[in-house]
Design a protein around this motif. Structure first.
Motif, PDB file in Angstrom:
ATOM      1  N   LEU A 331       0.816  -1.209   0.000  1.00 16.29           N
ATOM      2  CA  LEU A 331       0.000   0.000   0.000  1.00 16.29           C
ATOM      3  C   LEU A 331       0.853   1.263   0.000  1.00 16.29           C
ATOM      4  O   LEU A 331       0.325   2.374  -0.003  1.00 16.29           O
ATOM      5  CB  LEU A 331      -0.923   0.009   1.230  1.00 16.29           C
ATOM      6  N   GLY A 332       2.174   1.102   0.035  1.00 14.98           N
ATOM      7  CA  GLY A 332       3.048   2.265  -0.061  1.00 14.98           C
ATOM      8  C   GLY A 332       3.839   2.567   1.192  1.00 14.98           C
ATOM      9  O   GLY A 332       4.654   3.495   1.201  1.00 14.98           O
ATOM     10  N   TYR A 333       3.632   1.804   2.262  1.00 15.43           N
ATOM     11  CA  TYR A 333       4.369   2.052   3.505  1.00 15.43           C
ATOM     12  C   TYR A 333       5.684   1.279   3.489  1.00 15.43           C
ATOM     13  O   TYR A 333       5.772   0.178   2.949  1.00 15.43           O
ATOM     14  CB  TYR A 333       3.534   1.633   4.718  1.00 15.43           C
ATOM     15  N   ARG A 334       6.688   1.824   4.124  1.00 17.17           N
ATOM     16  CA  ARG A 334       8.003   1.196   4.136  1.00 17.17           C
ATOM     17  C   ARG A 334       8.591   1.209   5.546  1.00 17.17           C
ATOM     18  O   ARG A 334       8.258   2.075   6.366  1.00 17.17           O
ATOM     19  CB  ARG A 334       8.972   1.934   3.199  1.00 17.17           C
ATOM     20  N   GLY A 335       9.474   0.241   5.806  1.00 17.90           N
ATOM     21  CA  GLY A 335      10.231   0.198   7.058  1.00 17.90           C
ATOM     22  C   GLY A 335       9.342   0.184   8.281  1.00 17.90           C
ATOM     23  O   GLY A 335       8.372  -0.579   8.382  1.00 17.90           O
ATOM     24  N   GLN A 451       1.215 -10.173  -7.288  1.00 22.50           N
ATOM     25  CA  GLN A 451      -0.173  -9.708  -7.196  1.00 22.50           C
ATOM     26  C   GLN A 451      -0.302  -8.330  -6.546  1.00 22.50           C
ATOM     27  O   GLN A 451      -1.383  -7.741  -6.548  1.00 22.50           O
ATOM     28  CB  GLN A 451      -1.016 -10.691  -6.381  1.00 22.50           C
ATOM     29  N   ALA A 452       0.763  -7.840  -5.906  1.00 25.06           N
ATOM     30  CA  ALA A 452       0.691  -6.589  -5.149  1.00 25.06           C
ATOM     31  C   ALA A 452       0.314  -5.426  -6.070  1.00 25.06           C
ATOM     32  O   ALA A 452       0.701  -5.402  -7.241  1.00 25.06           O
ATOM     33  CB  ALA A 452       2.035  -6.331  -4.474  1.00 25.06           C
ATOM     34  N   PRO A 453      -0.428  -4.408  -5.557  1.00 30.26           N
ATOM     35  CA  PRO A 453      -0.946  -4.330  -4.188  1.00 30.26           C
ATOM     36  C   PRO A 453      -2.378  -4.861  -4.040  1.00 30.26           C
ATOM     37  O   PRO A 453      -2.915  -4.907  -2.950  1.00 30.26           O
ATOM     38  CB  PRO A 453      -0.928  -2.822  -3.908  1.00 30.26           C
ATOM     39  N   ALA A 454      -3.025  -5.241  -5.167  1.00 31.01           N
ATOM     40  CA  ALA A 454      -4.446  -5.615  -5.113  1.00 31.01           C
ATOM     41  C   ALA A 454      -4.657  -7.030  -4.585  1.00 31.01           C
ATOM     42  O   ALA A 454      -5.643  -7.311  -3.908  1.00 31.01           O
ATOM     43  CB  ALA A 454      -5.074  -5.480  -6.491  1.00 31.01           C
ATOM     44  N   TYR A 455      -3.765  -7.973  -4.923  1.00 28.53           N
ATOM     45  CA  TYR A 455      -3.868  -9.371  -4.486  1.00 28.53           C
ATOM     46  C   TYR A 455      -5.244  -9.955  -4.809  1.00 28.53           C
ATOM     47  O   TYR A 455      -5.837 -10.668  -3.991  1.00 28.53           O
ATOM     48  CB  TYR A 455      -3.582  -9.495  -2.990  1.00 28.53           C
ATOM     49  N   ILE A 456      -5.738  -9.664  -5.998  1.00 28.02           N
ATOM     50  CA  ILE A 456      -7.095 -10.089  -6.363  1.00 28.02           C
ATOM     51  C   ILE A 456      -7.209 -11.616  -6.392  1.00 28.02           C
ATOM     52  O   ILE A 456      -8.186 -12.184  -5.891  1.00 28.02           O
ATOM     53  CB  ILE A 456      -7.496  -9.485  -7.729  1.00 28.02           C
ATOM     54  N   ARG A 457      -6.214 -12.303  -6.962  1.00 24.34           N
ATOM     55  CA  ARG A 457      -6.287 -13.765  -7.018  1.00 24.34           C
ATOM     56  C   ARG A 457      -6.300 -14.362  -5.615  1.00 24.34           C
ATOM     57  O   ARG A 457      -7.106 -15.267  -5.318  1.00 24.34           O
ATOM     58  CB  ARG A 457      -5.107 -14.320  -7.820  1.00 24.34           C
ATOM     59  N   GLY A 458      -5.434 -13.873  -4.752  1.00 19.54           N
ATOM     60  CA  GLY A 458      -5.385 -14.388  -3.380  1.00 19.54           C
ATOM     61  C   GLY A 458      -6.683 -14.158  -2.641  1.00 19.54           C
ATOM     62  O   GLY A 458      -7.196 -15.063  -1.967  1.00 19.54           O
ATOM     63  N   HIS A 459      -7.248 -12.950  -2.760  1.00 24.04           N
ATOM     64  CA  HIS A 459      -8.501 -12.657  -2.078  1.00 24.04           C
ATOM     65  C   HIS A 459      -9.648 -13.504  -2.627  1.00 24.04           C
ATOM     66  O   HIS A 459     -10.517 -13.948  -1.871  1.00 24.04           O
ATOM     67  CB  HIS A 459      -8.844 -11.171  -2.246  1.00 24.04           C
ATOM     68  N   THR A 460      -9.653 -13.735  -3.928  1.00 27.25           N
ATOM     69  CA  THR A 460     -10.721 -14.522  -4.537  1.00 27.25           C
ATOM     70  C   THR A 460     -10.703 -15.967  -4.040  1.00 27.25           C
ATOM     71  O   THR A 460     -11.750 -16.552  -3.718  1.00 27.25           O
ATOM     72  CB  THR A 460     -10.594 -14.497  -6.076  1.00 27.25           C
ATOM     73  N   ILE A 461      -9.508 -16.550  -3.968  1.00 26.08           N
ATOM     74  CA  ILE A 461      -9.387 -17.919  -3.458  1.00 26.08           C
ATOM     75  C   ILE A 461      -9.821 -17.991  -1.998  1.00 26.08           C
ATOM     76  O   ILE A 461     -10.573 -18.894  -1.591  1.00 26.08           O
ATOM     77  CB  ILE A 461      -7.936 -18.418  -3.613  1.00 26.08           C
TER      78      ILE A 461
END
Length: 523
Positions: A331-335, A451-461
């Motif tokens: 989502l854009g955050y680091r460290g 898949q980042a940042p949406a991870y659509i495949r992971g969320h769908t499964i």
């Protein structure tokens, strides 16, 4: 009023009050000695299991030269060894004593976690994750079996909820701790992610040693009880295991003066002052191991309905905990900011987990709460799939956590509530958790970096598995309701004759347990 002038109805009211006071005192002492230790053990377990997610975004992949799906393979190896040891661990738990066996397991994996900070390549990480799962696999089924031997059936879930909430807290705690530990980057010539493993592993070992000092082996030998409390605790537990009945405490003077015929008109079940309790006298300790109990567990329809339910929940639960840091980084955050933003979603999840556990025990319900909360998580995943910006995705994470985590204690409590006696419960708990932890394999492969940042495949499964879980928990609720109605109508009375025939033929020596027609399943 009896001929002697003693109003036994008033006596009965007094003894009921005595029983309630005694029960509160016993539960308070158990909670004080057992729950803090188990909560810290589970917090350590969940932190040590998922800290690899924090280490990943702190440089583990780069320093160990991982590429492609090698990180996911390392996660999957953990579940191979984890599943293999669950049943053997539960079957030897009683012989080894849970107050020693559980801390021993935690010390072992704390040592392995510490050594995780020394790995330098893919093969080393594979070996470490295998042994971590091997050491940790017996903990959760062991804790559930242990708690079910100390608390009555409908006192169980709120205790499970408290230690399970530690899993939610570990996500927040792990993120905060990782943020602080990463400031040690370069100390001793070691990268910050290595210190995450080393320090958290050492803390786990210390916690396990302290837990061993407080946990009782069982009710009959708990040193923090007086002799009267110990006797009462054992008897009230055994009454609950045989179907439940009103429990009364009789004082010595009441024992002398009571007239049995008059009292039996007003009292369902009276427990007279018992002789001193020894290990050999308690129902749990009298029971001997028979392979037939393992076979009965294998044939129990609830084990497999609930295993499929928990598999679906585990896919969400484990993938959420392992990959939330990666999702937040996407989502854009680091460290340090990435670590800190993993904390807030766990806060409402923790509060709801404990609240649902308490209400569930009071209402004596399990499955209906799962049916209510799973759709909340499903909505969260759907929002994640259709989200157009990072803010929407982060909001969805809160719904996912708040929907999934409260289901955990409900599902963990159903098998101990509905399966008896001890060795069938031990086998059923291990089989149920072992098979459902296959969801861990799926969880480790459905969220990949591409898949980042949406991870659509992971969320769908994941949302598909949660839908499956909802269907199977609905079937289990329906089955328990149907079976309870059949027992209430007297359609299971032949169970007693069948059991007596097996007993007379020498085919079994274990108690009837959940086969008794008076035994009622928790929905």
């Amino acid at each position: 009023m009896s001929p002697s002038g003693v109003d036994h109805r008033q006596d009965n009211s007094t003894t009921q009050q005595d029983a309630e006071v005694m029960t509160k005192r016993i539960l308070w002492k158990l909670d004080l000695h057992v729950l803090p230790s188990l909560t810290l053990l589970w917090l350590s377990a969940f932190t040590d299991r998922t800290n690899i997610g924090n280490a990943r975004i702190a440089g583990l992949e780069k320093d160990t030269h991982l590429h492609g799906n090698q990180f996911n393979i390392c996660l999957a190896v953990f579940y191979v060894s984890y599943i293999l040891v669950e049943l053997p661990s539960n079957l030897i738990l009683k012989k080894m004593k849970p107050s020693r066996w559980l801390p021993f397991l935690v010390i072992a994996w704390g040592t392995v976690t510490t050594l995780s900070g020394l790995v330098h390549n893919f093969s080393g990480l594979i070996a470490i994750r295998f042994f971590l799962g091997f050491c940790e696999g017996g903990l959760l089924p062991g804790i559930m079996l242990y708690l079910s031997s100390l608390y009555r059936r409908h006192e169980l879930q709120q205790r499970v909820g408290i230690f399970f909430a530690a899993g939610s807290m570990s996500g927040a705690f792990g993120g905060l701790l990782a943020t602080a530990i990463l400031k040690m980057d370069g100390v001793g010539g070691l990268a910050g992610w290595r210190w995450i493993f080393i320090l958290e592993g050492l803390a786990t070992i210390i916690i396990a040693c302290l837990a061993a000092c407080f946990l009782p082996a069982d009710l009959a030998t708990a040193k923090f009880f007086s002799q009267e409390e110990r006797e009462f605790a054992v008897r009230r537990f055994e009454v609950d295991q045989t179907g439940g009945a009103t429990l009364h405490v009789w004082t010595s003077s009441e024992q002398t003066n009571k007239q049995t015929d008059d009292i039996e008109k007003d009292v369902d079940v009276s427990v007279e002052t018992p002789s001193p309790v020894s290990l050999e006298q308690t129902g749990q300790e009298r029971e001997i191991f028979e392979w037939g109990e393992v076979k009965r567990a294998l044939r129990d329809v609830q084990v497999w309905l609930l295993a499929l339910t928990y598999t679906g929940v585990v896919v969400s639960l484990y993938s959420f905990s392992l990959f939330l840091p990666t999702i937040v980084a996407g989502l854009g955050y680091r460290g340090g900011q990435a670590q800190l933003h993993t904390v807030p979603p766990y806060v409402p999840a923790t509060v709801l987990t404990v609240a649902v556990a308490i209400i569930s025990d009071k209402m004596k319900l399990r499955g209906p709460f799962v049916l209510f909360f799973l759709p909340i998580a499903i909505i969260g995943y759907i929002i994640s799939i259709v989200a157009k910006n990072n803010t929407q995705r982060y909001v969805a994470v809160f719904l996912i956590a708040s929907g999934v985590f409260p289901c955990g204690p409900c599902l963990l409590s159903i098998i101990p509530n509905n399966v008896a006696p001890h060795y069938k419960r031990a086998a059923a708990t291990a089989l149920y958790l072992g098979s459902s932890n296959c969801g861990g394999f799926i969880a480790t492969f459905i969220y990949t970096s591409d898949q980042a940042p949406a991870y659509i495949r992971g969320h769908t499964i994941t949302v598909s598995f949660l839908g499956m879980a909802w269907v199977f928990i609905a079937l289990n609720v329906a089955y328990c309701y149907w079976e309870n109605r059949a027992r209430a109508r007297g359609l299971r009375q032949n169970n007693i004759q069948q059991y007596q025939m097996s007993l007379d033929a020498g085919k079994t020596r274990v108690p009837m347990g959940d086969r008794h027609p008076d035994f009622r399943f928790t929905l």
